[in-house]
Design a protein around this motif. Structure first.
Motif, mmCIF file in Angstrom:
data_model
loop_
_atom_site.group_PDB
_atom_site.id
_atom_site.type_symbol
_atom_site.label_atom_id
_atom_site.label_comp_id
_atom_site.label_asym_id
_atom_site.label_seq_id
_atom_site.Cartn_x
_atom_site.Cartn_y
_atom_site.Cartn_z
ATOM 1 N N PRO A 1 -2.810 13.369 -32.739
ATOM 2 C CA PRO A 1 -3.999 13.828 -33.454
ATOM 3 C C PRO A 1 -3.892 13.476 -34.933
ATOM 4 O O PRO A 1 -2.834 13.617 -35.547
ATOM 5 C CB PRO A 1 -4.008 15.338 -33.249
ATOM 6 C CG PRO A 1 -2.771 15.682 -32.506
ATOM 7 C CD PRO A 1 -2.069 14.443 -32.126
ATOM 8 N N ASP B 1 -5.425 20.516 -37.257
ATOM 9 C CA ASP B 1 -5.782 20.858 -35.885
ATOM 10 C C ASP B 1 -4.500 21.241 -35.143
ATOM 11 O O ASP B 1 -3.955 20.477 -34.353
ATOM 12 C CB ASP B 1 -6.484 19.677 -35.219
ATOM 13 C CG ASP B 1 -7.081 20.036 -33.873
ATOM 14 O OD1 ASP B 1 -6.835 21.168 -33.394
ATOM 15 O OD2 ASP B 1 -7.785 19.189 -33.295
ATOM 16 N N THR C 1 -4.365 21.229 -31.089
ATOM 17 C CA THR C 1 -4.283 19.896 -30.498
ATOM 18 C C THR C 1 -2.917 19.275 -30.757
ATOM 19 O O THR C 1 -2.343 18.627 -29.879
ATOM 20 C CB THR C 1 -5.409 18.988 -31.044
ATOM 21 O OG1 THR C 1 -6.666 19.618 -30.767
ATOM 22 C CG2 THR C 1 -5.386 17.616 -30.400
ATOM 23 N N LYS C 2 -2.380 19.485 -31.946
ATOM 24 C CA LYS C 2 -1.055 18.956 -32.266
ATOM 25 C C LYS C 2 0.012 19.589 -31.377
ATOM 26 O O LYS C 2 0.924 18.906 -30.901
ATOM 27 C CB LYS C 2 -0.724 19.202 -33.743
ATOM 28 C CG LYS C 2 -1.452 18.267 -34.685
ATOM 29 C CD LYS C 2 -1.167 18.590 -36.136
ATOM 30 C CE LYS C 2 0.267 18.283 -36.466
ATOM 31 N NZ LYS C 2 0.589 18.387 -37.881
ATOM 32 N N LYS D 1 -0.429 20.909 -28.348
ATOM 33 C CA LYS D 1 -0.610 20.403 -26.988
ATOM 34 C C LYS D 1 -0.052 18.991 -26.867
ATOM 35 O O LYS D 1 0.633 18.667 -25.896
ATOM 36 C CB LYS D 1 -2.096 20.407 -26.606
ATOM 37 C CG LYS D 1 -2.656 21.779 -26.329
ATOM 38 C CD LYS D 1 -4.121 21.662 -25.959
ATOM 39 C CE LYS D 1 -4.687 22.956 -25.469
ATOM 40 N NZ LYS D 1 -6.096 22.814 -25.045
ATOM 41 N N TYR D 2 -0.338 18.156 -27.845
ATOM 42 C CA TYR D 2 0.160 16.781 -27.837
ATOM 43 C C TYR D 2 1.690 16.770 -27.826
ATOM 44 O O TYR D 2 2.316 16.067 -27.043
ATOM 45 C CB TYR D 2 -0.373 16.020 -29.057
ATOM 46 C CG TYR D 2 0.093 14.585 -29.102
ATOM 47 C CD1 TYR D 2 -0.660 13.584 -28.502
ATOM 48 C CD2 TYR D 2 1.285 14.226 -29.724
ATOM 49 C CE1 TYR D 2 -0.240 12.268 -28.521
ATOM 50 C CE2 TYR D 2 1.719 12.911 -29.736
ATOM 51 C CZ TYR D 2 0.946 11.943 -29.142
ATOM 52 O OH TYR D 2 1.378 10.632 -29.156
#
Length: 84
Positions: free
Chosen positions: A46, A51, A54-55, A57-58
């Protein structure tokens, strides 16, 4: 029972847990699910540094890079069974 069917049942069971798991467990479930269904992550990291979700999850999914889909499915099934 075949691994795919056990995995599908675990996904259904994940939606009926009596308590919401802690965020680190949710990230682990997310990453195992993605690795099980899509394999290694191929998306770019991301770009928005703020964020955080999202970071996270990544990063969780990235940590599983190289793990086979079958192994990820087995770990997902075991984790859901432990949470039930």
């Amino acid at each position: 029972m075949e691994l795919g069917k056990l995995f599908d049942q675990a996904v259904i069971n994940s939606k009926t847990l009596t308590e919401k798991p802690a965020n680190d467990v949710l990230l682990q479930l997310y990453a195992l699910f993605k690795q099980s269904t899509q394999g290694d992550i191929e998306a770019e990291p991301p770009s928005n540094q703020f964020d955080f979700i999202t970071k996270a999850k990544y990063g969780a999914w990235q940590e599983l890079k190289g793990k086979s889909k079958d192994t990820a499915m087995q770990e997902y099934i075991a984790l859901i069974a432990k949470l039930k």
